[in-house]
Design a protein around this motif. Structure first.
Motif, PDB file in Angstrom:
ATOM      1  N   UNK A   1      56.276  34.031  41.888  1.00 42.16           N
ATOM      2  CA  UNK A   1      54.943  33.460  41.733  1.00 42.16           C
ATOM      3  C   UNK A   1      53.871  34.493  42.082  1.00 42.16           C
ATOM      4  N   UNK A   2      52.713  34.358  41.485  1.00 42.54           N
ATOM      5  CA  UNK A   2      51.576  35.188  41.830  1.00 42.54           C
ATOM      6  C   UNK A   2      51.068  34.803  43.226  1.00 42.54           C
ATOM      7  N   UNK A   3      50.308  35.716  43.830  1.00 43.00           N
ATOM      8  CA  UNK A   3      49.788  35.458  45.165  1.00 43.00           C
ATOM      9  C   UNK A   3      48.971  34.171  45.215  1.00 43.00           C
ATOM     10  N   UNK A   4      48.140  33.955  44.223  1.00 39.83           N
ATOM     11  CA  UNK A   4      47.288  32.769  44.225  1.00 39.83           C
ATOM     12  C   UNK A   4      48.124  31.492  44.145  1.00 39.83           C
ATOM     13  N   UNK A   5      49.230  31.559  43.433  1.00 38.68           N
ATOM     14  CA  UNK A   5      50.112  30.396  43.326  1.00 38.68           C
ATOM     15  C   UNK A   5      50.849  30.149  44.634  1.00 38.68           C
ATOM     16  N   UNK A   6      51.269  31.202  45.280  1.00 34.07           N
ATOM     17  CA  UNK A   6      51.949  31.062  46.568  1.00 34.07           C
ATOM     18  C   UNK A   6      51.004  30.504  47.632  1.00 34.07           C
ATOM     19  N   UNK A   7      49.753  30.937  47.584  1.00 33.94           N
ATOM     20  CA  UNK A   7      48.775  30.409  48.538  1.00 33.94           C
ATOM     21  C   UNK A   7      48.483  28.942  48.286  1.00 33.94           C
ATOM     22  N   UNK A  47      41.783  35.583  43.588  1.00 33.75           N
ATOM     23  CA  UNK A  47      42.929  36.090  42.827  1.00 33.75           C
ATOM     24  C   UNK A  47      44.005  36.672  43.725  1.00 33.75           C
ATOM     25  N   UNK A  48      43.609  37.213  44.883  1.00 31.26           N
ATOM     26  CA  UNK A  48      44.580  37.801  45.809  1.00 31.26           C
ATOM     27  C   UNK A  48      45.189  36.780  46.753  1.00 31.26           C
TER      28      UNK A  48
END
Length: 282
Positions: A1-7, A47-48
Motif C-alpha cells: 500500500x502507499x503511505x497515504x493508504x497505510x495512514x 501524500x506522504x
C-alpha cells in the motif's frame, strides 16, 4: 500500500487517539483519506501519509536545514544515552505521544530498541514532520499539530515524551491514561557548556523553575541526571552548531568563527523527569 493508504488504515484502527482541534469533538469517521468530526470539520492526509491538524501558522525556528543537521547529529548516537535512560523506565509496550518530535529520530531509536505499541509523533513544524515521514514512516504516525490546540483524545496515552520541547501540563493530564506517565528531558546547567562559553562567555543556564514546576504538578516525580561527554569531529561539531537553539542569539560572524575552530568534545548534561500519579486540575 502507499503511505497515504497505510495512514488511513492507522486512523481507522486508532480514531479514538484523536479529536477535532476546532470543536474538540471526537472524529466520527475516516472518509476517503481524511478524518471528519460530528460537526463536519474535515482534515485530509497528505501524500506522504502525514495528517495536518494545525489551524494556523505552522513553522517555528527549526527550518529544514536545521532539522537535517539535527537528524545527522542524532544518527551518530549523540542523544542515545538520554534515550537509553528513558528506556530504563518506560513500559516496553503502550500508546506513546511524542510532543515536539522534530524530525523523528528519538522515536526511531526507541522503536529500534524494542519500544512497541501505537506511537504518534507531532510537531508544529511542517518541515519536521515531512522529514520524519520521509525517513521514519514505519516507526510512528506523524502529524502537524499544536499542543495549545490539541487534536488528541482524552485518557488515551500510556506515555508522553517531552524531550527538549515546551510543556502543557493540563493538556498532558487530559490525554494521559490514569496510570500514564510524562517523560520530560530538560538541559542541566552544564549542558553543552563548552559551546555556551564559546558563544557567550560565562552566561549560565538555570533549569530550576522548569524542574520546580514539574514537581509541583507531579509531587512524586522521579528526577534523574544523565551526564556524558561526546567526542566531536568537524562534521558533528558543525551539525551541533547548526541545530542547537544556543546559536539563535549569536551573530553569523560569531558562528562562522567557532565553526572554523571546532571543539573536540562536548558535555551533555540533562535532567530526566518522570511523573508520578497525576495531579488533577480543578
Amino acid at each position: 500500500m502507499k503511505k497515504i493508504e497505510r495512514s488511513a488504515v492507522f486512523l481507522k484502527e486508532n480514531l479514538a487517539l484523536f479529536q477535532c482541534p476546532v470543536c474538540k469533538e471526537a472524529f466520527q469517521d475516516v472518509s476517503g483519506q481524511g478524518v471528519v468530526c460530528a460537526n463536519n470539520h474535515r482534515f485530509d492526509l497528505g501524500k506522504k501519509g502525514t495528517l495536518h491538524l494545525l489551524l494556523k501558522g505552522g513553522q517555528n525556528e527549526y527550518d529544514k536545514a536545521m532539522l537535517s543537521s539535527r537528524k545527522a547529529l542524532a544518527d551518530t548516537g549523540f542523544f542515545h544515552p538520554i534515550l537509553d535512560a528513558i528506556l530504563n523506565h518506560i513500559p516496553k509496550e503502550g500508546t506513546i505521544l511524542d510532543v515536539g518530535c522534530g524530525e523523528g529520530s528519538h522515536l526511531h531509536y526507541l522503536t529500534e530498541k524494542g519500544l512497541s505499541g501505537e506511537k504518534i509523533g507531532f510537531d508544529i513544524s511542517k518541515d519536521a514532520i515531512q522529514l520524519a515521514a520521509a525517513h521514519f514512516f514505519d516507526d510512528a504516525f506523524w502529524c502537524v499539530a499544536d499542543l495549545a490546540q490539541s487534536p488528541f483524545g482524552a485518557e488515551q496515552f500510556d506515555a508522553i515524551l517531552n524531550i527538549f520541547s515546551p510543556s502543557h501540563y493540563q493538556e498532558f493530564n487530559r490525554v494521559l491514561k490514569p496510570d500514564g506517565r510524562v517523560y520530560k528531558v530538560v538541559p542541566d546547567a552544564d549542558y553543552l557548556i563548552e559551546l555556551r562559553e564559546l558563544l557567550y562567555g560565562d552566561r549560565s543556564y538555570n533549569n530550576q523553575d522548569v524542574v520546580k514546576r514539574f514537581k509541583e504538578i507531579y509531587p512524586e516525580a522521579l528526577h534523574e541526571h544523565v551526564r556524558y561527554e561526546v567526542e566531536l569531529t568537524e562534521s558533528t561539531f558543525r551539525w551541533l552548531v547548526e541545530m542547537t537553539p544556543l546559536t539563535w542569539g549569536a551573530t553569523d560572524a560569531d558562528i562562522e568563527k567557532i565553526i572554523k575552530k571546532p571543539l573536540k568534545t562536548i558535555s551533555v548534561a540533562v535532567s530526566l523527569l518522570i511523573s508520578g500519579p497525576i495531579k488533577v486540575y480543578k
